[in-house]
Scaffold this active site. Structure first.
Site, mmCIF file in Angstrom:
data_model
loop_
_atom_site.group_PDB
_atom_site.id
_atom_site.type_symbol
_atom_site.label_atom_id
_atom_site.label_comp_id
_atom_site.label_asym_id
_atom_site.label_seq_id
_atom_site.Cartn_x
_atom_site.Cartn_y
_atom_site.Cartn_z
ATOM 1 C CG LEU A 26 -1.801 -1.237 1.374
ATOM 2 C CD1 LEU A 26 -2.676 -1.102 2.621
ATOM 3 C CD2 LEU A 26 -2.672 -1.441 0.139
ATOM 4 N N GLY A 50 -1.658 6.419 -2.381
ATOM 5 C CA GLY A 50 -2.811 6.336 -3.276
ATOM 6 C C GLY A 50 -3.879 5.414 -2.691
ATOM 7 C CG HIS A 51 -3.153 1.204 -2.202
ATOM 8 N ND1 HIS A 51 -1.823 1.064 -2.459
ATOM 9 C CD2 HIS A 51 -3.794 0.443 -3.126
ATOM 10 C CE1 HIS A 51 -1.643 0.232 -3.475
ATOM 11 N NE2 HIS A 51 -2.834 -0.151 -3.912
ATOM 12 C CD GLN A 53 -5.711 -8.739 -11.028
ATOM 13 O OE1 GLN A 53 -6.755 -8.839 -10.407
ATOM 14 N NE2 GLN A 53 -5.026 -7.607 -11.037
ATOM 15 C CE LYS A 88 -1.079 4.554 -11.694
ATOM 16 N NZ LYS A 88 -1.465 3.147 -11.961
ATOM 17 C CB SER A 100 1.771 2.947 -9.828
ATOM 18 O OG SER A 100 1.871 1.582 -10.218
ATOM 19 N NE ARG A 140 2.686 -4.129 -12.620
ATOM 20 C CZ ARG A 140 1.395 -4.471 -12.648
ATOM 21 N NH1 ARG A 140 0.470 -3.520 -12.630
ATOM 22 N NH2 ARG A 140 1.015 -5.725 -12.707
#
Lengths: 351, 351
Positions: A39, A42-43, A70, A176, A212, A214
């Site tokens: 996290l 943003g989260h 996914q 996002k 993000s 990532r």
């Protein structure tokens, strides 16, 4: 937003359902923030939005589950970043389920797979494993869906599972991941889930890079493993300075490339709002901004699919538009080395 | 099972959700019986099973909705039999929703379809219409799914919608539609619906014909429109009696053909339980029984797909078996003129 005490950690479906029933009996609305963990702020902005989503009291639960449904077998399921201890310190109530998919061999005498992706499980023999998938048949195909064919199927399916386990009144998703948000909104409408979906705005670092999970792969350490980025850096250094030992710092170089996404979107939005609303022109301008930042030699350096720019899509259906003459969204996806960054900007009221 | 008073008729989603909340607040479990109406005693046996499904008090609601999502454009959506007034007399609480699918043109300035099937809606333009479908990817393909490719997608989707609107604790389905029952069981497991699914046994007419809404099409009036049946009857009469004016009655003829399905299944089941468990042999025997009943000239008379016999499928996955050496189900589908009848028999404990 740190939790003042030990977080409540819920580890199985029955306990999760009981938690929701208790909160509802206390007169609270239940809000779910589905995440894959690791996290960042943003989260946490989603958690804040969830807590503020109703005039009355709201009980917020964050699910942390890296969804094997996914990921394609070729994708980065096993290397997806994780920090459960760190995550728990930031939260009050967390749902950390075990594997949510029934594998072909589970509780059956015949052998079956266990662990790993489940995207292609229906192709395996046996007939006992997970094989139910939710398809949002148009929205799943465009944009990121064109390069990740099982992705939105897996997202819609796991979110439906979480909805059925947590039974929330409200769910909060980040805009996002714009296509993901629209897929879930459409699924909720089409399948009559009695859940209010809230789309929360993009949160940025101080320098405007969209947050993000990532982004961690943009760290110096990760980037230095990336021969494509090194080669590109050397090329640009050589051109600018006449020799391969450049004066620009490697960190700054990569970061400025990543930042060029948001800069290109700000410029595109301004242009559209000023009446320059031809999608092709907007797209060309974005590609130019990205190309200038990344050096025109990117394609020769074997960057994968360097710019996946979609200017512009209708805001709700994500159907491509020729002109921004109705509410629209501009979406950009770019590979920086091994990291795929996505961003978007909405134009709610074009001139 | 007639209702003692006027039935409670619920016509929209919000009222349906409020009804369930009230029943639950009264301490009752809520049981749903999803139907397409035109109720016969088979349906009413599901209502009885629903009422008896819990030790505590149960509130049963029957949904009546001819689902446009499970009919292909070439199928009989508009001629599906209907008798709402008659249905309501038999029930206590009924959910009769309006069209449950968002059409491309609904509330939008652009033109879109309205009414009719929605099976292929995702191929239409617009991007605003219903496009979310639940696929149970293996179970939907075999048996009836092979000739009706959108059928189980539509069934799973509308049942999920009804589950999300009615929010029941229990749902009762008939095992006459065996594959449908297994598809819904699998969907509930895979998507984590907190609903107990009860499969109710086949109910038969006094003469053993399995009850079905489509049996009405076996009436004398309907059958006399059917030139294939007439021709077959004449052929058989001519062979038996040496002249085209036969002694066997037309009604008896058709009915005995329909009954041959259940007779063939009883024989097959007995054989399997006696250890004659080769699927191919069981299948051949069923086809022989049906052929003798229907006259061997059926194929020459252009009956469509006269015998769709699947002996035998594994009980839960419906994967074909070579031998009935584990719990299995034998499924038969047959066209009688324009009517497709299906039946099955379970073999829970083969020798």
């Amino acid at each position: 937003m740190a939790a003042a005490h030990e977080p409540e950690v819920i580890r199985d479906k029955a306990a999760m359902r009981a938690w929701t029933r208790r909160r509802r009996a206390e007169g609270k609305a239940v809000a779910l923030v589905p995440t894959m963990g690791y996290l960042h702020n943003g989260h946490l902005s989603l958690v804040s939005a969830a807590a503020a989503a109703s005039a009355g009291p709201v009980a917020v639960v964050v699910s942390i589950y890296v969804n094997p449904g996914q990921f394609a077998p070729t994708e980065d399921l096993t290397t997806y970043p994780s920090d459960l201890a760190g995550d728990l310190r930031k939260l009050a109530a967390v749902f950390c389920p075990p594997d949510l998919y029934v594998r072909a061999g589970d509780g059956r005498p015949d052998a079956g797979s266990s662990g790993g992706t489940v995207s292609c499980l229906e192709q395996a023999g046996g007939g006992y494993g997970h094989e139910t998938w939710i398809r949002v048949e148009q929205l799943e195909k465009g944009l990121c869906g064109s390069s990740r064919p099982v992705f939105f199927r897996g997202v819609a399916t796991v979110v439906a599972k979480l909805f059925n386990i947590v039974d929330p009144d409200i769910a909060v998703l980040g805009k996002k991941d714009y296509q993901q948000w629209r897929v879930i909104c459409r699924m909720v409408r089409d399948l009559d889930f009695a859940i209010e979906i809230i789309g929360s705005e993009i949160v940025r670092e101080a320098d405007c890079l969209a947050m993000s999970s990532r982004n961690v792969h943009l760290s110096r350490e990760e980037r230095e493993k990336d021969n494509n980025l090194k080669a590109l850096h050397r090329t640009r250094s050589a051109r600018k300075n006449g020799n391969p030992c450049c004066k620009c710092r490697y960190d700054d170089f990569v970061h400025s490339m990543a930042l060029s996404i948001s800069r290109s979107l700000v410029n595109a939005r301004t242009a559209a709002l000023n009446g320059n609303n031809h999608s092709q022109q907007i797209q060309d301008q974005i590609v130019q901004t990205l190309t200038e930042a990344g050096d025109s030699s990117i394609k020769q350096r074997n960057f994968r699919n360097p710019f996946d720019v979609n200017a512009d899509c209708e805001l709700e259906s994500l159907v491509p538009l020729e002109r921004v003459d109705r509410p629209a969204v501009i979406c950009v996806a770019t590979w920086f080395g091994k990291v795929r960054l996505i961003e978007n900007t909405e134009i709610q009221a074009p001139p």
